[in-house]
Design a protein around this motif. Structure first.
Motif, mmCIF file in Angstrom:
data_model
loop_
_atom_site.group_PDB
_atom_site.id
_atom_site.type_symbol
_atom_site.label_atom_id
_atom_site.label_comp_id
_atom_site.label_asym_id
_atom_site.label_seq_id
_atom_site.Cartn_x
_atom_site.Cartn_y
_atom_site.Cartn_z
ATOM 1 N N THR A 196 0.979 -1.201 0.081
ATOM 2 C CA THR A 196 0.098 0.139 -0.176
ATOM 3 C C THR A 196 0.951 1.193 -0.077
ATOM 4 O O THR A 196 0.363 2.382 -0.128
ATOM 5 N N THR A 197 2.142 1.224 0.168
ATOM 6 C CA THR A 197 3.003 2.247 0.380
ATOM 7 C C THR A 197 3.387 2.545 -0.953
ATOM 8 O O THR A 197 3.943 3.865 -1.405
ATOM 9 N N LEU A 198 3.361 1.732 -2.108
ATOM 10 C CA LEU A 198 3.694 1.971 -3.282
ATOM 11 C C LEU A 198 3.142 3.217 -4.291
ATOM 12 O O LEU A 198 3.786 4.040 -4.770
ATOM 13 N N PRO A 199 1.771 3.188 -4.298
ATOM 14 C CA PRO A 199 1.291 4.431 -5.146
ATOM 15 C C PRO A 199 1.773 5.705 -4.627
ATOM 16 O O PRO A 199 1.957 6.718 -5.490
ATOM 17 N N GLY A 200 1.841 6.060 -3.157
ATOM 18 C CA GLY A 200 2.374 7.176 -3.005
ATOM 19 C C GLY A 200 3.803 7.622 -3.403
ATOM 20 O O GLY A 200 4.174 8.578 -3.652
ATOM 21 N N CYS A 201 4.605 6.378 -3.166
ATOM 22 C CA CYS A 201 5.914 6.575 -3.690
ATOM 23 C C CYS A 201 6.008 6.963 -5.223
ATOM 24 O O CYS A 201 6.716 7.614 -5.768
ATOM 25 N N TYR A 202 4.996 6.191 -6.209
ATOM 26 C CA TYR A 202 5.041 6.497 -7.538
ATOM 27 C C TYR A 202 4.704 8.062 -7.742
ATOM 28 O O TYR A 202 5.528 8.670 -8.557
ATOM 29 N N ASN A 203 3.595 8.371 -6.882
ATOM 30 C CA ASN A 203 3.274 9.786 -7.076
ATOM 31 C C ASN A 203 4.553 10.779 -6.693
ATOM 32 O O ASN A 203 4.655 11.733 -7.275
ATOM 33 N N SER A 204 5.299 10.617 -5.685
ATOM 34 C CA SER A 204 6.280 11.296 -5.272
ATOM 35 C C SER A 204 7.350 11.310 -6.496
ATOM 36 O O SER A 204 7.950 12.467 -6.744
ATOM 37 N N LEU A 205 7.808 10.159 -6.828
ATOM 38 C CA LEU A 205 8.777 9.949 -7.846
ATOM 39 C C LEU A 205 8.532 11.072 -9.078
ATOM 40 O O LEU A 205 9.252 11.230 -9.866
ATOM 41 N N ASP A 206 7.220 10.543 -9.554
ATOM 42 C CA ASP A 206 6.758 11.485 -10.534
ATOM 43 C C ASP A 206 6.740 12.924 -10.643
ATOM 44 O O ASP A 206 7.303 13.762 -11.425
ATOM 45 N N TYR A 207 6.336 13.404 -9.439
ATOM 46 C CA TYR A 207 6.515 14.777 -8.977
ATOM 47 C C TYR A 207 7.831 15.318 -9.137
ATOM 48 O O TYR A 207 8.323 16.479 -9.612
ATOM 49 N N LEU A 208 8.815 14.332 -8.508
ATOM 50 C CA LEU A 208 10.298 14.794 -8.241
ATOM 51 C C LEU A 208 11.078 14.820 -9.606
ATOM 52 O O LEU A 208 12.056 15.197 -9.804
ATOM 53 N N GLY A 209 10.211 14.262 -10.665
ATOM 54 C CA GLY A 209 11.002 14.016 -11.937
ATOM 55 C C GLY A 209 11.938 12.786 -12.205
ATOM 56 O O GLY A 209 12.689 12.975 -12.939
ATOM 57 N N ALA A 210 11.537 11.842 -11.446
ATOM 58 C CA ALA A 210 12.435 10.679 -11.775
ATOM 59 C C ALA A 210 12.140 10.128 -13.027
ATOM 60 O O ALA A 210 11.213 9.892 -13.675
ATOM 61 N N ARG A 211 13.344 9.920 -13.833
ATOM 62 C CA ARG A 211 12.936 9.480 -15.176
ATOM 63 C C ARG A 211 13.233 7.820 -15.410
ATOM 64 O O ARG A 211 12.565 7.376 -16.501
ATOM 65 N N ASP A 212 13.438 6.862 -14.444
ATOM 66 C CA ASP A 212 13.282 5.437 -14.744
ATOM 67 C C ASP A 212 12.870 5.055 -13.262
ATOM 68 O O ASP A 212 13.746 5.288 -12.203
ATOM 69 N N VAL A 213 11.933 4.252 -12.966
ATOM 70 C CA VAL A 213 11.361 3.865 -11.944
ATOM 71 C C VAL A 213 11.149 2.006 -12.016
ATOM 72 O O VAL A 213 10.256 2.051 -13.099
ATOM 73 N N HIS A 214 11.592 1.194 -11.180
ATOM 74 C CA HIS A 214 11.403 -0.013 -11.210
ATOM 75 C C HIS A 214 10.801 -0.524 -9.728
ATOM 76 O O HIS A 214 11.236 0.027 -8.893
ATOM 77 N N THR A 215 9.833 -1.454 -9.997
ATOM 78 C CA THR A 215 9.414 -2.255 -8.601
ATOM 79 C C THR A 215 9.770 -3.774 -8.981
ATOM 80 O O THR A 215 9.437 -4.414 -9.911
ATOM 81 N N ILE A 216 10.472 -4.201 -7.965
ATOM 82 C CA ILE A 216 11.068 -5.620 -8.157
ATOM 83 C C ILE A 216 10.471 -6.454 -7.110
ATOM 84 O O ILE A 216 10.462 -6.195 -5.762
ATOM 85 N N ASP A 217 9.606 -7.408 -7.419
ATOM 86 C CA ASP A 217 8.838 -8.278 -6.223
ATOM 87 C C ASP A 217 9.931 -9.160 -5.778
ATOM 88 O O ASP A 217 10.557 -9.886 -6.361
ATOM 89 N N MET A 218 9.812 -9.456 -4.518
ATOM 90 C CA MET A 218 10.491 -10.436 -4.021
ATOM 91 C C MET A 218 9.693 -11.065 -2.792
ATOM 92 O O MET A 218 8.669 -10.833 -2.559
ATOM 93 N N ALA A 219 9.807 -12.564 -2.545
ATOM 94 C CA ALA A 219 9.363 -13.411 -1.795
ATOM 95 C C ALA A 219 10.266 -14.352 -0.986
ATOM 96 O O ALA A 219 11.104 -14.794 -1.594
#
Length: 299
Positions: free
Chosen positions: A263-286
């Motif tokens: 549930t933390t991810l959507p807020g992170c994506y919004n923040s990184l978009d606002y900050l102008g990050a040009r490359d964002v990846h999410t890697i699932d681990m288990a």
């Protein structure tokens, strides 16, 4: 360390801990493990994972056998990490670094990694250096944890490979740690993800309840406040980290952090978009029943 029992296929393919713990080899490497080993009702050698002493000695044996770390300990009350999951983070970071290196994983001390919150156990730099030869800087705001990490580094003659720096401010993450003109290939962090001590206690109770049903589960024992919770929890910590990473965009090719709660991810994506990050990846681990993810970004 595979002993002909089932493989943990959820772990990274290069993770050497995909099999059950080879307690015969581990005990040979560290005889002090022997008193903690027993054969369960299924005829499998194991230890009592509810016993904090047994888990700590198991970690010592793994580090000695798999990573040639002959001296490792942590002060009472600090986090004793399950090594397989920690190794996964390192191997996934290697995959990220390979993207800028023609698909080849870069190795050796030219690769520089910053571990935010290295902890008393210093586990990520130990695994990362032994696995790929990388050079690490570990930052730590808790002076007791920093002292423990330094002791581990010095006692294993790794001061040329791992440097521990104390963060003097709880308000900053990169500021006060990254030196002017210093360059890192990637930063990493396993942040405190609870918002209060009450939340930590509730989670611990759930872990103990689950352990009664699964004696082979891995468990983190101990943990200081700075390791387990901070005001605002994971979202606030990560928002601070992402905002500050923008200020240090020229200091690291990549930034990364573990994300415990989906549930933390959507807020992170919004923040990184606002900050102008040009490359964002999410890697699932288990790891077993526990799932998490790595968030990676750059500017």
């Amino acid at each position: 360390m595979v002993d002909n029992t089932e493989e943990k296929t959820s772990l990274h393919p290069r993770n050497p801990h995909r099999g059950r713990y080879d307690l015969v080899a581990l005990t040979k490497a560290l005889p002090k493990l022997a008193p903690f080993v027993f054969t369960n009702e299924h005829g499998i050698k194991t230890i009592d994972f509810t016993d904090a002493d047994a888990v700590k000695v198991l970690n010592k044996a793994i580090l000695k056998l798999q990573y040639n770390i002959s001296s490792w300990d942590i002060p009472q009350g600090f986090l004793c990490p399950p090594i397989p999951g920690r190794a996964d983070y390192i191997h996934y970071l290697a995959d990220i670094l390979a993207k800028d290196n023609g698909g080849e994983i870069p190795t050796g001390d030219k690769v520089k990694v910053l571990d935010i919150g290295v902890g008393a156990n210093c586990i990520y730099p130990l695994i990362g250096h032994r696995s790929y030869g990388w050079h690490f800087v570990g930052s730590e705001v808790d002076y007791i944890a920093a002292g423990s990490a330094k002791k581990i580094v010095e006692s294993n003659q790794l001061t040329d490979a791992i440097e521990i720096r104390t963060q003097s401010s709880y308000e900053h993450i990169f500021k006060g740690i990254v030196k002017p003109g210093e360059k890192f290939d990637i930063t990493m962090c396993n942040p405190p993800f609870h918002a209060s001590a009450k939340e930590v206690n509730a989670n611990s109770q759930r872990k103990w309840k689950n352990l009664k049903q699964d004696k082979n589960a891995d468990l983190n024992f101990g943990g200081r406040n700075t390791e387990l919770w901070c005001e605002g929890g994971e979202p606030r910590f990560l928002n601070k980290m992402m905002s500050e990473s923008k200020q240090f965009a020229q200091s690291s090719k990549w930034f990364s952090s573990l994300i415990s709660k989906k549930t933390t991810l959507p807020g992170c994506y919004n923040s990184l978009d606002y900050l102008g990050a040009r490359d964002v990846h999410t890697i699932d681990m288990a790891q077993g029943q526990k799932s998490s993810r790595i968030l990676v970004w750059r500017f």
